[in-house]
Design a protein around this motif. Structure first.
Motif, mmCIF file in Angstrom:
data_model
loop_
_atom_site.group_PDB
_atom_site.id
_atom_site.type_symbol
_atom_site.label_atom_id
_atom_site.label_comp_id
_atom_site.label_asym_id
_atom_site.label_seq_id
_atom_site.Cartn_x
_atom_site.Cartn_y
_atom_site.Cartn_z
ATOM 1 N N GLU A 170 0.817 -1.216 0.000
ATOM 2 C CA GLU A 170 0.000 0.000 0.000
ATOM 3 C C GLU A 170 0.851 1.266 0.000
ATOM 4 O O GLU A 170 1.879 1.327 0.646
ATOM 5 C CB GLU A 170 -0.839 0.028 1.280
ATOM 6 C CG GLU A 170 -2.241 -0.549 1.257
ATOM 7 C CD GLU A 170 -2.546 -1.622 0.247
ATOM 8 O OE1 GLU A 170 -3.195 -1.289 -0.747
ATOM 9 O OE2 GLU A 170 -2.163 -2.777 0.450
ATOM 10 N N LEU A 225 -7.234 2.769 6.864
ATOM 11 C CA LEU A 225 -7.221 2.712 8.325
ATOM 12 C C LEU A 225 -8.296 3.609 8.931
ATOM 13 O O LEU A 225 -8.972 3.226 9.893
ATOM 14 C CB LEU A 225 -5.874 3.188 8.834
ATOM 15 C CG LEU A 225 -4.988 2.173 9.507
ATOM 16 C CD1 LEU A 225 -3.769 2.866 10.073
ATOM 17 C CD2 LEU A 225 -5.696 1.408 10.600
ATOM 18 N N ARG A 256 -11.506 1.925 8.817
ATOM 19 C CA ARG A 256 -11.550 0.822 9.781
ATOM 20 C C ARG A 256 -11.775 1.347 11.206
ATOM 21 O O ARG A 256 -12.563 0.800 11.972
ATOM 22 C CB ARG A 256 -10.239 0.027 9.744
ATOM 23 C CG ARG A 256 -10.081 -0.825 8.518
ATOM 24 C CD ARG A 256 -8.658 -1.351 8.412
ATOM 25 N NE ARG A 256 -8.521 -2.257 7.288
ATOM 26 C CZ ARG A 256 -8.769 -3.561 7.345
ATOM 27 N NH1 ARG A 256 -9.146 -4.130 8.460
ATOM 28 N NH2 ARG A 256 -8.637 -4.316 6.270
#
Ligand code: 5AD
Ligand code: FES
Length: 351
Positions: free
Chosen positions: A321, A330, A333
């Motif tokens: 990534e 992130l 998430r």
């Protein structure tokens, strides 16, 4: 729910001292679903009282995978001939910081193997440059054991945090994870030196490392109480195929989550990352870690071309990534777990 387990969890959440036997019971017994839920809930309440739903980010810059050490668990140990070794130049490191700053990072973690190429002078030159350019950022070092004088020199030019996991607080267990030239005594000395100099210090250990027992974990928690670090990094042990521990079982999600919650309750205001290793053993590991009491994530800012070479364990996530992709992944998430990433230097909020 068993009365004794419930009592221990409640005692922990009220910040009463728990005995060794009580901690051992909690560490040894497989908790029921309800007991796990209670522990997790109490840890989350505790983190929310101090940190709300904020999650701090740290930009990890893995600037060299050369290492003079030969730790049995680690994929970049010196005897592993299959590693493509690399070093980043000062300009490449600065480029990572510039990118990271634009993405909202206010902490840069410079991590490497123990690489003597980076002398104190070279490191001071790099740190001083980052300090001049990014006055509102924390500079964290994670470069292993050095002399107190070296640590002082780095501090004086602008480094202010240091991560050095103690790995295990038992001498005999330490000797089963490391070759003879490394000792727990020196590791501890480094940690106390760092504190004395004035660094914010992070220690920690792997969960489920080979030969680890509940008694070792108890010793880890007691050692951490003695050290009183600002940050505690824990993640599951994950075997690496090119190490002597290739056939050892991995640490588990359940045990790591249990320890995150126990640590949150024992150290209410500590900075506690949901680690990449936790995200590697389970697809929602980091989210579950946050729900169990963690309040920090440490995405990678290293150039994507070198990331796959910084492999401490097998199947590490996010190695392909770009930093920007990683941070948006992130951020989603973290939100899905009910928390939010913040642009903040992310200091410990002392209670
Ligand atoms: N699995 C999980 N964590 C590991 N670390 C090193 N090797 C492994 C592994 N195989 C951890 C160590 C070290 C930190 C940088 O990464 O605890 O201190
Ligand atoms: Fe790196 Fe999801 S956090 S890709």
């Amino acid at each position: 729910m068993r009365q004794n387990i419930t009592n221990i969890i409640e005692k922990l959440s009220q910040f009463h001292n728990v005995t060794d036997n009580e901690l051992l019971t909690l560490l040894k017994d497989a908790l029921s679903e309800d007991e796990n839920r209670l522990l997790c809930q109490r840890a989350d309440e505790c983190r929310k009282k101090i940190y709300g739903t904020d999650v701090y980010i740290r930009g990890l810059i893995e600037f060299s995978n050369y290492c003079i050490n030969n730790c049995y668990y680690c994929g970049i140990r010196r005897e592993n001939q299959n590693v493509k070794r690399y070093r980043l130049s000062k300009d490449e490191i600065i480029e990572c910081c510039i990118q990271g700053y634009a993405l909202g990072f206010r902490t840069f973690v410079l991590q490497s193997g123990e690489d003597p190429y980076y002398t104190d002078d070279i490191l001071c030159y790099i740190i001083a440059d980052i300090r001049t350019r990014f006055k509102d950022c924390a500079i964290t070092l994670s470069i292993g054991e050095r002399s107190k004088e070296s640590y002082k020199a780095f501090f004086e030019v602008g480094a202010n945090r240091y991560l050095l996991r103690h790995e295990t607080a038992s001498d005999s267990h330490y000797a089963r994870l490391h070759p003879d030239e490394l000792s727990l005594a020196n590791r501890k000395k480094c940690l106390f030196d760092l504190k004395e100099i004035g660094y914010q210090v992070g220690a920690g250990f792997m969960v489920g490392s080979p030969y680890q027992t509940p008694e070792h974990l108890l010793a880890d928690l007691r050692f951490l109480q003695e050290l009183s670090p600002d940050m505690i990094g824990i993640g599951p042990f994950i075997h690496h195929a090119d190490t002597p521990f290739a056939n050892m079982p991995n640490g588990t999600l359940e045990m790591t989550l249990k320890l995150l919650s126990i640590i949150r309750l024992l150290f209410p205001d500590v900075l506690l990352p949901a680690t990449t290793a936790l995200g590697t053993i389970h697809k929602n590991g980091r989210e579950l870690g946050l729900k169990a009491g963690a309040n920090v994530v440490m995405p990678n800012l290293s150039p994507s071309g070198v990331r796959e070479n910084y492999t401490l364990y097998d199947n590490k996530i996010c190695t392909g990534e770009e930093a920007a992709a990683c941070i948006s992944c992130l951020s989603q998430r973290v939100q899905s777990a009910g928390y939010s990433l913040v642009t903040d230097i992310g200091n410990r909020r002392f209670i």
